[in-house]
Design an enzyme around this catalytic site. Structure first.
Site, mmCIF file in Angstrom:
data_model
loop_
_atom_site.group_PDB
_atom_site.id
_atom_site.type_symbol
_atom_site.label_atom_id
_atom_site.label_comp_id
_atom_site.label_asym_id
_atom_site.label_seq_id
_atom_site.Cartn_x
_atom_site.Cartn_y
_atom_site.Cartn_z
ATOM 1 N N ASN A 63 0.855 -1.186 0.000
ATOM 2 C CA ASN A 63 0.000 0.000 0.000
ATOM 3 C C ASN A 63 0.885 1.228 0.000
ATOM 4 O O ASN A 63 1.982 1.201 0.571
ATOM 5 C CB ASN A 63 -0.892 -0.008 1.255
ATOM 6 C CG ASN A 63 -1.957 1.054 1.179
ATOM 7 O OD1 ASN A 63 -1.746 2.196 1.584
ATOM 8 N ND2 ASN A 63 -3.109 0.710 0.660
ATOM 9 N N CYS A 71 2.594 -8.879 4.543
ATOM 10 C CA CYS A 71 3.392 -9.950 3.935
ATOM 11 C C CYS A 71 2.501 -11.132 3.553
ATOM 12 O O CYS A 71 1.403 -11.313 4.102
ATOM 13 C CB CYS A 71 4.437 -10.455 4.926
ATOM 14 S SG CYS A 71 5.703 -9.257 5.358
ATOM 15 N N GLU A 73 2.941 -14.344 4.161
ATOM 16 C CA GLU A 73 2.751 -15.327 5.237
ATOM 17 C C GLU A 73 1.589 -14.930 6.138
ATOM 18 O O GLU A 73 0.734 -15.749 6.500
ATOM 19 C CB GLU A 73 4.008 -15.416 6.115
ATOM 20 C CG GLU A 73 5.262 -15.865 5.419
ATOM 21 C CD GLU A 73 6.053 -14.721 4.804
ATOM 22 O OE1 GLU A 73 5.443 -13.779 4.258
ATOM 23 O OE2 GLU A 73 7.282 -14.773 4.860
ATOM 24 N N CYS A 113 6.439 -11.607 10.756
ATOM 25 C CA CYS A 113 5.828 -12.866 10.300
ATOM 26 C C CYS A 113 6.248 -14.023 11.199
ATOM 27 O O CYS A 113 5.460 -14.905 11.513
ATOM 28 C CB CYS A 113 6.205 -13.159 8.853
ATOM 29 S SG CYS A 113 5.261 -12.149 7.703
HETATM 30 N N1 THU Z 1 7.535 -9.821 2.231
HETATM 31 C C1 THU Z 1 6.739 -10.909 2.403
HETATM 32 O O1 THU Z 1 5.626 -10.981 1.904
HETATM 33 N N2 THU Z 1 7.228 -11.909 3.147
HETATM 34 C C2 THU Z 1 8.476 -11.949 3.693
HETATM 35 O O2 THU Z 1 8.825 -12.926 4.336
HETATM 36 C C3 THU Z 1 9.380 -10.823 3.518
HETATM 37 C C4 THU Z 1 8.851 -9.653 2.789
HETATM 38 C C5 THU Z 1 7.020 -8.738 1.402
HETATM 39 C C6 THU Z 1 6.722 -7.442 2.103
HETATM 40 C C7 THU Z 1 6.869 -6.449 1.005
HETATM 41 O O3 THU Z 1 5.650 -6.403 0.263
HETATM 42 C C8 THU Z 1 7.932 -7.042 0.109
HETATM 43 O O4 THU Z 1 7.977 -8.428 0.415
HETATM 44 C C9 THU Z 1 9.314 -6.432 0.284
HETATM 45 O O5 THU Z 1 9.695 -6.387 1.584
#
Ligand code: THU
Length: 153
Positions: A63, A71, A73, A113
């Protein structure tokens, strides 16, 4: 001095996993295509296997007001908690795709996470497997989410 040891399995490719685990990784790759990541260009997919065999999928959703994103997860685990609060999580597979994702680096869940992954385990009173896949396919498997967060809050 005290020492902490974390055991995990490592594979050259997720294609060396069991058929069931490979399907979970494939599902994570598929859902990573739904990531909304215009800011980081970092596409993450998470596939959560529940004890009834159902697979819950999540991708990262960003966003323009940065802290408002979530994230992959947590998207998946919160959906599981919201819709299937009484079903245990058996496994979670997490993948990352994108030009900015280092090829040889395992994507390892962020601290926030990990805390949520751990609490899922505490809440259900049973450990679950965590499968992390890097872009070069190197795969590591932890037998419990708690292995990723020693000294948790
Ligand atoms: N991100 C995740 O979805 N999971 C992770 O374990 C690490 C980071 C996402 C958050 C953000 O949208 C992008 O990856 C970069 O940090």
């Amino acid at each position: 001095m005290k020492e902490l040891t974390v055991k995990y399995q490592q594979f050259d490719s997720w294609k060396s996993l069991s058929d069931g685990d490979q399907s979970l990784v494939e599902a994570a790759y598929e859902i990573s295509k739904n990531a909304y990541a215009p800011y980081s260009k970092f596409l993450v997919g998470a596939a959560v296997l529940l004890e009834n065999g159902e697979v819950i999928l999540g991708s990262n959703q960003e966003n323009i007001a940065f802290p408002s994103g979530l994230c992959a997860e947590r998207t998946a685990l919160f959906y599981a908690g919201a819709n299937f609060p009484h079903l245990k999580v058996m496994k979670i597979a997490i993948v990352a795709v994108g030009d900015l994702v280092p090829l040889d680096k395992i994507l390892s869940p962020c601290g926030g996470c990990r805390q949520v992954m751990l609490e899922t385990e505490v809440r259900q009173k049973a450990p679950y497997e965590v499968i992390l896949v890097s872009q070069n396919e190197t795969t590591i498997v932890f037998s419990a989410a708690s292995d990723l967060l020693p000294f948790a809050f």
